[in-house]
Motif scaffolding. Structure first.
Motif, PDB file in Angstrom:
ATOM      1  N   LEU A 135     -56.055  16.953  23.862  1.00 52.50           N
ATOM      2  CA  LEU A 135     -54.909  17.779  24.228  1.00 52.50           C
ATOM      3  C   LEU A 135     -53.768  17.628  23.232  1.00 52.50           C
ATOM      4  O   LEU A 135     -53.173  18.614  22.796  1.00 52.50           O
ATOM      5  CB  LEU A 135     -54.422  17.400  25.636  1.00 52.50           C
ATOM      6  CG  LEU A 135     -55.421  17.560  26.767  1.00 52.50           C
ATOM      7  CD1 LEU A 135     -54.815  17.031  28.071  1.00 52.50           C
ATOM      8  CD2 LEU A 135     -55.850  19.000  26.918  1.00 52.50           C
ATOM      9  N   PHE A 136     -53.440  16.373  22.912  1.00 52.54           N
ATOM     10  CA  PHE A 136     -52.313  16.104  22.030  1.00 52.54           C
ATOM     11  C   PHE A 136     -52.562  14.852  21.200  1.00 52.54           C
ATOM     12  O   PHE A 136     -53.146  13.888  21.675  1.00 52.54           O
ATOM     13  CB  PHE A 136     -51.009  15.881  22.819  1.00 52.54           C
ATOM     14  CG  PHE A 136     -50.496  17.067  23.565  1.00 52.54           C
ATOM     15  CD1 PHE A 136     -50.679  17.169  24.936  1.00 52.54           C
ATOM     16  CD2 PHE A 136     -49.822  18.076  22.896  1.00 52.54           C
ATOM     17  CE1 PHE A 136     -50.211  18.266  25.627  1.00 52.54           C
ATOM     18  CE2 PHE A 136     -49.349  19.187  23.584  1.00 52.54           C
ATOM     19  CZ  PHE A 136     -49.543  19.278  24.954  1.00 52.54           C
ATOM     20  N   LYS A 150     -44.305  17.504  22.303  1.00 53.01           N
ATOM     21  CA  LYS A 150     -45.098  18.651  21.876  1.00 53.01           C
ATOM     22  C   LYS A 150     -45.426  19.509  23.085  1.00 53.01           C
ATOM     23  O   LYS A 150     -45.510  18.999  24.211  1.00 53.01           O
ATOM     24  CB  LYS A 150     -46.404  18.207  21.200  1.00 53.01           C
ATOM     25  CG  LYS A 150     -46.227  17.574  19.844  1.00 53.01           C
ATOM     26  CD  LYS A 150     -47.578  17.294  19.199  1.00 53.01           C
ATOM     27  CE  LYS A 150     -47.399  16.702  17.801  1.00 53.01           C
ATOM     28  NZ  LYS A 150     -48.713  16.410  17.154  1.00 53.01           N
ATOM     29  N   GLN A 151     -45.616  20.801  22.829  1.00 54.13           N
ATOM     30  CA  GLN A 151     -45.988  21.699  23.908  1.00 54.13           C
ATOM     31  C   GLN A 151     -47.148  22.564  23.458  1.00 54.13           C
ATOM     32  O   GLN A 151     -47.228  22.970  22.296  1.00 54.13           O
ATOM     33  CB  GLN A 151     -44.799  22.579  24.316  1.00 54.13           C
ATOM     34  CG  GLN A 151     -45.134  23.561  25.432  1.00 54.13           C
ATOM     35  CD  GLN A 151     -43.923  23.970  26.244  1.00 54.13           C
ATOM     36  OE1 GLN A 151     -42.789  23.631  25.901  1.00 54.13           O
ATOM     37  NE2 GLN A 151     -44.155  24.670  27.325  1.00 54.13           N
ATOM     38  N   ASN A 152     -48.049  22.831  24.410  1.00 51.77           N
ATOM     39  CA  ASN A 152     -49.166  23.720  24.154  1.00 51.77           C
ATOM     40  C   ASN A 152     -49.443  24.501  25.433  1.00 51.77           C
ATOM     41  O   ASN A 152     -50.096  24.016  26.353  1.00 51.77           O
ATOM     42  CB  ASN A 152     -50.403  22.923  23.732  1.00 51.77           C
ATOM     43  CG  ASN A 152     -51.566  23.836  23.360  1.00 51.77           C
ATOM     44  OD1 ASN A 152     -51.437  25.056  23.386  1.00 51.77           O
ATOM     45  ND2 ASN A 152     -52.685  23.254  23.014  1.00 51.77           N
ATOM     46  N   GLY A 153     -48.869  25.693  25.509  1.00 45.95           N
ATOM     47  CA  GLY A 153     -49.043  26.502  26.709  1.00 45.95           C
ATOM     48  C   GLY A 153     -48.402  25.852  27.923  1.00 45.95           C
ATOM     49  O   GLY A 153     -47.220  25.509  27.902  1.00 45.95           O
ATOM     50  N   SER A 210     -47.369  19.996  28.191  1.00 46.10           N
ATOM     51  CA  SER A 210     -46.470  19.387  27.215  1.00 46.10           C
ATOM     52  C   SER A 210     -46.571  17.876  27.351  1.00 46.10           C
ATOM     53  O   SER A 210     -47.020  17.365  28.387  1.00 46.10           O
ATOM     54  CB  SER A 210     -45.031  19.859  27.404  1.00 46.10           C
ATOM     55  OG  SER A 210     -44.527  19.434  28.650  1.00 46.10           O
TER      56      SER A 210
END
Lengths: 114, 110
Positions: B46-47, B54-57, B60
């Motif tokens: 995921l990260f 950080k953010q992804n959709g 975060s």
């Protein structure tokens, strides 16, 4: 773009036998790490291969050995299998030297030792 | 060695709810990654987040390295978010030996 591929998906062995698991890293990756995941636990690091050499090793006995080939694919060998070796074996690949070395996992090989 | 503790161990949510998963680690690290293991066993990265946010959709993550913890936020949860979430840490930015926590098992109900 193929991800990390592992074979076989499932394997059944008996105590004392030997097993070989195979892994092809994600395209562009040069480093392969192997992990063991027991049921209900987080993965545990076995070892890492880079440039065909074992670079780091976790707390696993010498019965666990590996190899990396010139095309970066890798094998995990386990000798003299014990019941406690039953687990999901995960291969992960990464690209050494990048700014963020994210680890990408294959779907794993489920090993059952009877 | 480094100890990694994740909380809560189990979480049940209604679809659409938000959640926060926590990861505490016992020593300084240069590498921290979050993974989602789906019900079929596949681990998805995921990260990569040794520090910062950080953010992804809908997901975060925030890592406060000086205080040795990381948080994973899931907003507007969906049934496909179900599975086990793992935090993994390492001393080197070279992703080699990562130490995994025990995971947080998330179940999202429709």
């Amino acid at each position: 773009d193929a991800g990390v591929t592992q074979s076989p998906t499932h394997l059944i062995k008996t105590r004392g036998q030997q097993v070989t698991l195979r892994c092809s890293p994600k395209s562009g990756h040069d480093t392969v790490s192997w992990y063991q995941q027991a049921l209900g636990q987080g993965p545990q690091f076995i070892f890492q291969y880079y440039e065909e050499e074992e670079r780091q090793r976790g707390n696993f006995p010498d019965r666990f050995s590996g190899h990396q080939f010139p095309n970066y694919s890798s094998e995990l060998n386990v000798n003299a299998l014990l019941l406690g070796d039953s687990a999901l074996y995960l291969c992960a690949s990464s690209e050494r030297g990048t700014a963020s070395e994210k680890l990408f996992f294959g779907s794993g090989t489920q090993l059952s030792v009877l | 060695g480094i100890q990694v503790e994740q909380s809560p161990p189990d979480l049940i949510l209604q679809e659409g709810a938000n959640s926060t998963l926590r990861c505490n680690f016992s020593d300084s690290v240069n590498n921290l990654q979050w993974f989602h293991q789906n019900p079929w066993g596949q681990l998805i990265n995921l990260f990569y987040i040794p520090s910062g946010t950080k953010q992804n959709g809908r997901l975060s993550a925030t890592t406060v390295a000086t205080e040795r913890y990381s948080l994973l936020y899931i907003s507007s949860s969906q049934t496909t978010d179900s599975g086990v979430y793992f935090c993994a840490v390492g001393r080197s930015s070279n992703t080699g030996k990562l130490i995994f926590g025990q995971g947080t098992t998330l179940q999202v109900k429709p």
